[in-house]
Motif scaffolding. Structure first.
Motif, mmCIF file in Angstrom:
data_model
loop_
_atom_site.group_PDB
_atom_site.id
_atom_site.type_symbol
_atom_site.label_atom_id
_atom_site.label_comp_id
_atom_site.label_asym_id
_atom_site.label_seq_id
_atom_site.Cartn_x
_atom_site.Cartn_y
_atom_site.Cartn_z
ATOM 1 N N CYS A 113 0.844 -1.197 0.000
ATOM 2 C CA CYS A 113 0.000 0.000 0.000
ATOM 3 C C CYS A 113 0.875 1.241 0.000
ATOM 4 C CB CYS A 113 -0.882 0.007 1.250
ATOM 5 S SG CYS A 113 -1.914 -1.457 1.440
ATOM 6 N N SER A 122 -0.355 7.970 1.423
ATOM 7 C CA SER A 122 -0.776 9.233 0.825
ATOM 8 C C SER A 122 -0.363 10.410 1.709
ATOM 9 C CB SER A 122 -2.288 9.238 0.594
ATOM 10 O OG SER A 122 -2.974 8.987 1.803
ATOM 11 N N CYS A 171 -7.691 -3.497 8.862
ATOM 12 C CA CYS A 171 -7.912 -3.933 7.479
ATOM 13 C C CYS A 171 -9.304 -3.538 6.990
ATOM 14 C CB CYS A 171 -7.678 -5.434 7.345
ATOM 15 S SG CYS A 171 -5.932 -5.890 7.419
ATOM 16 N N GLU A 177 -10.974 -0.860 8.167
ATOM 17 C CA GLU A 177 -10.955 0.599 8.056
ATOM 18 C C GLU A 177 -10.159 1.093 6.856
ATOM 19 O OE1 GLU A 177 -11.195 1.413 12.887
ATOM 20 O OE2 GLU A 177 -9.407 2.039 11.804
ATOM 21 N N GLU A 178 -9.012 0.471 6.578
ATOM 22 C CA GLU A 178 -8.126 0.955 5.507
ATOM 23 C C GLU A 178 -8.445 0.369 4.146
ATOM 24 O OE1 GLU A 178 -3.969 0.509 6.309
ATOM 25 O OE2 GLU A 178 -4.114 1.501 8.259
ATOM 26 N N LEU A 179 -8.939 -0.880 4.121
ATOM 27 C CA LEU A 179 -9.076 -1.595 2.852
ATOM 28 C C LEU A 179 -10.484 -2.118 2.573
ATOM 29 C CD1 LEU A 179 -5.839 -3.763 3.219
ATOM 30 C CD2 LEU A 179 -6.089 -1.673 1.839
ATOM 31 N N ALA A 180 -11.390 -2.012 3.550
ATOM 32 C CA ALA A 180 -12.755 -2.526 3.433
ATOM 33 C C ALA A 180 -12.786 -4.025 3.153
ATOM 34 C CB ALA A 180 -13.550 -1.753 2.368
ATOM 35 N N GLN A 198 -9.729 -2.169 -1.223
ATOM 36 C CA GLN A 198 -9.950 -0.848 -1.803
ATOM 37 C C GLN A 198 -9.007 0.139 -1.122
ATOM 38 O OE1 GLN A 198 -14.165 0.230 -1.651
ATOM 39 N NE2 GLN A 198 -14.633 -1.918 -1.353
ATOM 40 N N ALA A 199 -8.476 1.069 -1.877
ATOM 41 C CA ALA A 199 -7.543 2.065 -1.336
ATOM 42 C C ALA A 199 -8.322 3.206 -0.674
ATOM 43 C CB ALA A 199 -6.638 2.605 -2.445
ATOM 44 N N LEU A 200 -8.839 2.938 0.531
ATOM 45 C CA LEU A 200 -9.613 3.961 1.242
ATOM 46 C C LEU A 200 -8.718 5.015 1.880
ATOM 47 C CD1 LEU A 200 -12.247 1.683 3.027
ATOM 48 C CD2 LEU A 200 -12.449 2.867 0.820
ATOM 49 N N GLU A 201 -7.534 4.622 2.321
ATOM 50 C CA GLU A 201 -6.620 5.546 2.999
ATOM 51 C C GLU A 201 -5.253 5.618 2.341
ATOM 52 O OE1 GLU A 201 -6.391 4.833 7.196
ATOM 53 O OE2 GLU A 201 -8.562 4.831 7.442
ATOM 54 N N HIS A 202 -5.075 4.910 1.237
ATOM 55 C CA HIS A 202 -3.779 4.877 0.561
ATOM 56 C C HIS A 202 -3.880 5.486 -0.833
ATOM 57 C CE1 HIS A 202 -3.182 1.782 3.695
ATOM 58 N NE2 HIS A 202 -1.943 2.235 3.676
#
Length: 149
Positions: free
Chosen positions: A34, A37, A67, A69-72, A108-112
């Protein structure tokens, strides 16, 4: 985790190290990397997903929560990968665990900034955060075609 060190007067100071957990999510001989950002000094560098263990929270529970929270995605956590890695500032320790996705979920890249699946031959194609870099060597045998997953 507790550490001790002598202060300037020779007395021993005790302080708790914060535990950071990371997931080496492995699928079909590849590991998920990952790209950060933020903050600006590490943006674009690569890491294993994860985060801080909250007070009273077990490491495995924290990693499962991170996992989501960050990647769903939901993950099953396996064995530790590599050794404890002291973070550069000295107040935290990183512990990475092998993991696998549940039920064919797709991260999914929710935080990256970006996500990449890397084969063993691609591990050196990204710039890892200093704390994550030592884990890469320990990860290599887990990505070899002959290893069991």
């Amino acid at each position: 985790m507790r550490t001790e060190r002598a202060n300037g007067g020779g007395q021993v100071e005790r302080r708790d190290l914060k535990v950071i957990v990371g997931a080496a999510i492995i699928r079909d001989g590849q590991v998920l990397a990952c790209a950060r950002s933020a903050p600006p000094e590490v943006a674009g560098m690569w890491e294993f997903p994860g985060g801080k263990v909250e007070p009273g929270e077990a490491e495995i529970d924290a990693l499962i929560r991170e996992c989501v929270e960050e990647l769903a995605v939901r993950v099953e956590i396996g064995d530790r990968v590599g050794r404890d890695v002291r973070m550069a500032h000295g107040r935290s320790v990183l512990k990475v665990y092998a993991a696998r996705l549940l039920d064919g979920e797709e991260p999914q890249a929710l935080e990256h900034e970006a996500l990449r699946w890397l084969t063993v031959d691609e591990l050196d194609s990204v710039t890892w955060l200093p704390a994550d870099a030592p884990i890469v060597a320990a990860l290599r045998p887990l990505l070899r075609p002959s290893s069991s997953r």
